[in-house]
Scaffold this active site. Structure first.
Site, mmCIF file in Angstrom:
data_model
loop_
_atom_site.group_PDB
_atom_site.id
_atom_site.type_symbol
_atom_site.label_atom_id
_atom_site.label_comp_id
_atom_site.label_asym_id
_atom_site.label_seq_id
_atom_site.Cartn_x
_atom_site.Cartn_y
_atom_site.Cartn_z
ATOM 1 N N HIS A 425 0.849 -1.199 0.000
ATOM 2 C CA HIS A 425 0.000 0.000 0.000
ATOM 3 C C HIS A 425 0.885 1.249 0.000
ATOM 4 O O HIS A 425 0.964 1.954 0.987
ATOM 5 C CB HIS A 425 -0.902 0.022 1.248
ATOM 6 C CG HIS A 425 -1.836 -1.141 1.344
ATOM 7 N ND1 HIS A 425 -2.448 -1.524 2.524
ATOM 8 C CD2 HIS A 425 -2.285 -2.006 0.400
ATOM 9 C CE1 HIS A 425 -3.220 -2.572 2.300
ATOM 10 N NE2 HIS A 425 -3.133 -2.887 1.021
ATOM 11 N N THR A 471 -7.245 1.143 -1.558
ATOM 12 C CA THR A 471 -7.751 1.163 -2.938
ATOM 13 C C THR A 471 -9.124 1.817 -3.041
ATOM 14 O O THR A 471 -9.383 2.580 -3.982
ATOM 15 C CB THR A 471 -7.786 -0.277 -3.510
ATOM 16 O OG1 THR A 471 -6.505 -0.865 -3.288
ATOM 17 C CG2 THR A 471 -8.103 -0.284 -4.993
HETATM 18 P P1 FAD Z 1 -2.046 -0.792 -10.004
HETATM 19 O O1 FAD Z 1 -3.157 -1.714 -9.741
HETATM 20 O O2 FAD Z 1 -0.720 -1.128 -9.456
HETATM 21 O O3 FAD Z 1 -1.936 -0.611 -11.585
HETATM 22 C C1 FAD Z 1 -0.952 0.182 -12.176
HETATM 23 C C2 FAD Z 1 -0.745 -0.306 -13.604
HETATM 24 O O4 FAD Z 1 0.075 0.635 -14.309
HETATM 25 C C3 FAD Z 1 -0.011 -1.644 -13.701
HETATM 26 O O5 FAD Z 1 -0.799 -2.557 -14.419
HETATM 27 C C4 FAD Z 1 1.265 -1.317 -14.453
HETATM 28 O O6 FAD Z 1 1.688 -2.344 -15.340
HETATM 29 C C5 FAD Z 1 0.873 -0.072 -15.234
HETATM 30 N N1 FAD Z 1 2.030 0.742 -15.616
HETATM 31 C C6 FAD Z 1 3.068 1.141 -14.833
HETATM 32 N N2 FAD Z 1 3.926 1.908 -15.552
HETATM 33 C C7 FAD Z 1 3.420 1.991 -16.806
HETATM 34 C C8 FAD Z 1 3.842 2.657 -17.983
HETATM 35 N N3 FAD Z 1 4.955 3.404 -18.019
HETATM 36 N N4 FAD Z 1 3.088 2.510 -19.109
HETATM 37 C C9 FAD Z 1 1.958 1.765 -19.097
HETATM 38 N N5 FAD Z 1 1.491 1.125 -17.990
HETATM 39 C C10 FAD Z 1 2.227 1.244 -16.858
HETATM 40 N N6 FAD Z 1 -5.565 -3.012 -1.675
HETATM 41 C C11 FAD Z 1 -6.681 -2.857 -0.932
HETATM 42 O O7 FAD Z 1 -7.212 -1.752 -0.815
HETATM 43 N N7 FAD Z 1 -7.251 -3.923 -0.305
HETATM 44 C C12 FAD Z 1 -6.684 -5.162 -0.339
HETATM 45 O O8 FAD Z 1 -7.230 -6.102 0.240
HETATM 46 C C13 FAD Z 1 -5.496 -5.330 -1.090
HETATM 47 N N8 FAD Z 1 -4.894 -6.535 -1.154
HETATM 48 C C14 FAD Z 1 -3.830 -6.702 -1.970
HETATM 49 C C15 FAD Z 1 -3.282 -7.992 -2.093
HETATM 50 C C16 FAD Z 1 -2.283 -8.221 -3.026
HETATM 51 C C17 FAD Z 1 -1.710 -9.618 -3.158
HETATM 52 C C18 FAD Z 1 -1.804 -7.164 -3.846
HETATM 53 C C19 FAD Z 1 -0.756 -7.418 -4.907
HETATM 54 C C20 FAD Z 1 -2.314 -5.883 -3.694
HETATM 55 C C21 FAD Z 1 -3.314 -5.626 -2.748
HETATM 56 N N9 FAD Z 1 -3.871 -4.371 -2.567
HETATM 57 C C22 FAD Z 1 -4.972 -4.208 -1.782
HETATM 58 C C23 FAD Z 1 -3.341 -3.191 -3.258
HETATM 59 C C24 FAD Z 1 -4.206 -2.855 -4.477
HETATM 60 O O9 FAD Z 1 -4.204 -3.895 -5.383
HETATM 61 C C25 FAD Z 1 -3.696 -1.549 -5.062
HETATM 62 O O10 FAD Z 1 -3.922 -0.538 -4.080
HETATM 63 C C26 FAD Z 1 -4.431 -1.142 -6.328
HETATM 64 O O11 FAD Z 1 -4.330 -2.131 -7.321
HETATM 65 C C27 FAD Z 1 -3.825 0.168 -6.855
HETATM 66 O O12 FAD Z 1 -4.466 0.511 -8.055
HETATM 67 P P2 FAD Z 1 -3.757 1.415 -9.127
HETATM 68 O O13 FAD Z 1 -4.670 1.531 -10.279
HETATM 69 O O14 FAD Z 1 -3.324 2.685 -8.510
HETATM 70 O O15 FAD Z 1 -2.379 0.679 -9.492
#
Ligand code: FAD
Length: 502
Positions: A425, A471
């Site tokens: 996180h 999230t």
């Molecule tokens: P992300 O989901 O990380 O997505 C970012 C994306 O950007 C990625 O797919 C990446 O490939 C892409 N990217 C990066 N750089 C580039 C680039 N230059 N060009 C193109 N694409 C790019 N959160 C909770 O709130 N509750 C939970 O219970 C929880 N459990 C979790 C359990 C696990 C095992 C994991 C791995 C995570 C958990 N999380 C949890 C965290 C949660 O998944 C993240 O907070 C959430 O996915 C963040 O969303 P996001 O869209 O900001 O980023």
């Protein structure tokens, strides 16, 4: 996906995780004239794109999807579906690179933030509206595990220990989870397929997977588009856009801005992760016997309560400044001699998350000479626990021990601190703020200070030290930012055909 892309879009979203997907869905619904490109560095893992890997049938196909999310080999193995960054100050720091981002792998716990976790520059009523919208987008329910064995007795015992003096909304409760119970009682975990909904199949929205955003292009303080590399062919191209949203996670969103020469003073700073203390207990035999008659169910009857499902919640408050996630496990985290006879649900895992002391010196940095596995500026991390953090961690250790004692007999010894970065996180690196005073990267609608047409999204935008899973909060902030974007986006005067995918 391979290039070419169309030469022009209204909106380009970089990163297909929960927050990028929220921008796509919200702009799609609010601006029927808008053409949207969703750029994702990682591959699609299956059909539907962005679906949660837990919904994939079969251990081997699921493991393949997890491996495909770890990026180019060699990758140090982190939690399944993630790649360790190898940063000594934050040894467990990890990223996922796939359509859906970490949202294809997450545990799906979606608690609302409370007290000092709330964001001062966003009015409370407005934040609540967007949290409600985020719960809709993620299909959040508190009832998915109503039938979990012993959940009631676990919550009664935790409530007796923690509820006194709390307002109703912050009492011990079932954990809100992003999950849908199917008619047969099994569970479908929400990935970004759920967030995108109808936008996923509409020709106005194009998903370009295995396409890395190299830079955001800008001229005279206004965004003009993005530079993209097709990671399969190595070909590079540029597309123009009126607005760009960078939602590339809390470590790589600042990386993209840095690579673009957009470097507000607070970029990458105030990095915070939630120190996590874990503990396990076993419900006493007399409690199991007394409640077994009430539950009287088998593992199969209960729709297979899955390991590591957070089913109960001890909310953060300023008086109890920890987020308690309580999981009833089918299998013990500690080897048990009598494993076959353990009643499902009677082993309880406790995870207490702490809020980090915010410090601008805790930061993600980028090399101007070295590159990472994707050819982007190499990430470094500087991260320290302050004296206040050490005191918080000690207090959390005591709180989780008390929670454990209220539930049963300890398993595997004392509560212990997981390596820094384990919570996954990461927050604060593109934080929002009320003024462009050098302590924030964007305004309260997630618009980057000083660059017209540029939005940032993800946990990096959260400016407060939260202890709860972030999230839901970052999806709510993405919904708010997307509403501003949809209002600001110039209207097309001439209708254009939908782009053709390459
Ligand atoms: P992300 O989901 O990380 O997505 C970012 C994306 O950007 C990625 O797919 C990446 O490939 C892409 N990217 C990066 N750089 C580039 C680039 N230059 N060009 C193109 N694409 C790019 N959160 C909770 O709130 N509750 C939970 O219970 C929880 N459990 C979790 C359990 C696990 C095992 C994991 C791995 C995570 C958990 N999380 C949890 C965290 C949660 O998944 C993240 O907070 C959430 O996915 C963040 O969303 P996001 O869209 O900001 O980023």
């Amino acid at each position: 996906m391979s290039l070419p892309l169309a030469p022009s879009y209204d909106v380009v979203v970089v990163g297909s995780g929960p927050t990028g997907s929220t921008y796509v869905r919200e702009v799609f619904e609010r601006r029927p004239d808008a053409r949207i490109l969703l750029l994702e560095a990682g591959p699609k893992l299956g059909d539907p794109p962005g679906g949660h890997v837990k919904n994939i049938d079969g251990d081997e196909p699921r493991a393949r999807a997890q491996r495909a999310s770890e990026g180019p080999a060699p990758a140090a193995p982190g939690r399944p579906g993630t790649r360790l960054l190898g940063t000594p100050d934050l040894p467990a720091a990890a990223i996922s690179t796939n359509v859906g981002g970490m949202g294809a792998h997450w545990t799906a716990a979606c608690p609302r933030p409370g007290d000092s976790e709330r964001i001062p520059c966003v009015p409370d009523a407005e934040m609540d509206r967007h949290l409600t919208r985020a719960e809709e987008l993620l299909h959040v329910t508190s009832h998915a595990f109503d039938r979990a064995p012993f959940a009631d007795v676990v919550r009664q015992r935790l409530a007796a220990r923690f509820d006194a003096g709390r307002p109703v909304s912050r009492r011990v409760a079932p954990m809100p989870l992003a999950v849908t119970t199917r008619p047969d009682g099994t569970h479908a975990w929400s990935g970004t397929d759920v967030i995108l909904g109808p936008a996923a199949a509409d020709p106005r929205v194009e998903l370009a997977d295995t396409c890395l955003c190299l830079r955001v292009l800008h001229d005279a303080g206004t965004v003009t588009g993005v530079a993209v590399r097709d990671l399969n062919s190595g070909r590079e191209t540029t597309v123009t856009a009126a607005a760009v949203v960078v939602a590339a996670d809390a470590l790589r969103t600042p990386q993209v801005l840095h690579a673009s020469g957009i470097r507000p003073a607070a970029l990458g700073r105030y990095l915070n992760d939630q120190p996590q203390i874990v503990h396990a207990v076993r419900l006493p035999d007399d409690v199991v016997a007394a409640h077994d008659e009430v539950t009287g169910r088998t593992r199969e009857d209960d729709g297979g309560i899955v390991p590591q499902s957070g089913v109960s919640w001890v909310p953060f408050t300023d008086e109890h400044p920890f987020h308690g996630q309580v999981m009833q496990l089918d299998a013990s985290p500690v080897a048990l001699a009598d494993e076959d006879t353990v009643r499902p649900g009677s082993i309880v895992g406790l995870g207490w998350f702490c809020a980090k002391d915010l410090d601008p010196e805790d930061r993600v940095t980028f090399s101007d000479t070295e590159t990472d596995a994707f050819g982007m500026p190499r990430i470094g991390i500087r991260y320290r626990c302050t004296d206040r953090d050490l005191a918080t961690i000690e207090a959390a250790r005591n709180a989780v021990a008390e929670a454990g004692a209220a539930l049963g007999d300890p398993l595997g010894g004392e509560p212990f601190l997981l390596p820094a970065g384990s919570s996954l996180h990461y927050q604060g690196t593109t934080r929002m703020g009320p003024a462009d005073d050098g302590t924030s990267v964007c305004d309260s609608h997630s618009r980057v200070w000083g660059t017209e047409g540029l939005w940032v999204a993800g946990n990096g935008v959260i400016p407060t030290a939260t202890a709860c899973n972030p999230t839901l909060t970052s999806v709510a902030l993405a919904s708010r930012g997307a509403h501003a974007l949809a209002e600001q986006l110039p209207r097309r005067t001439v209708a254009t055909a939908a782009p053709t995918a390459g």
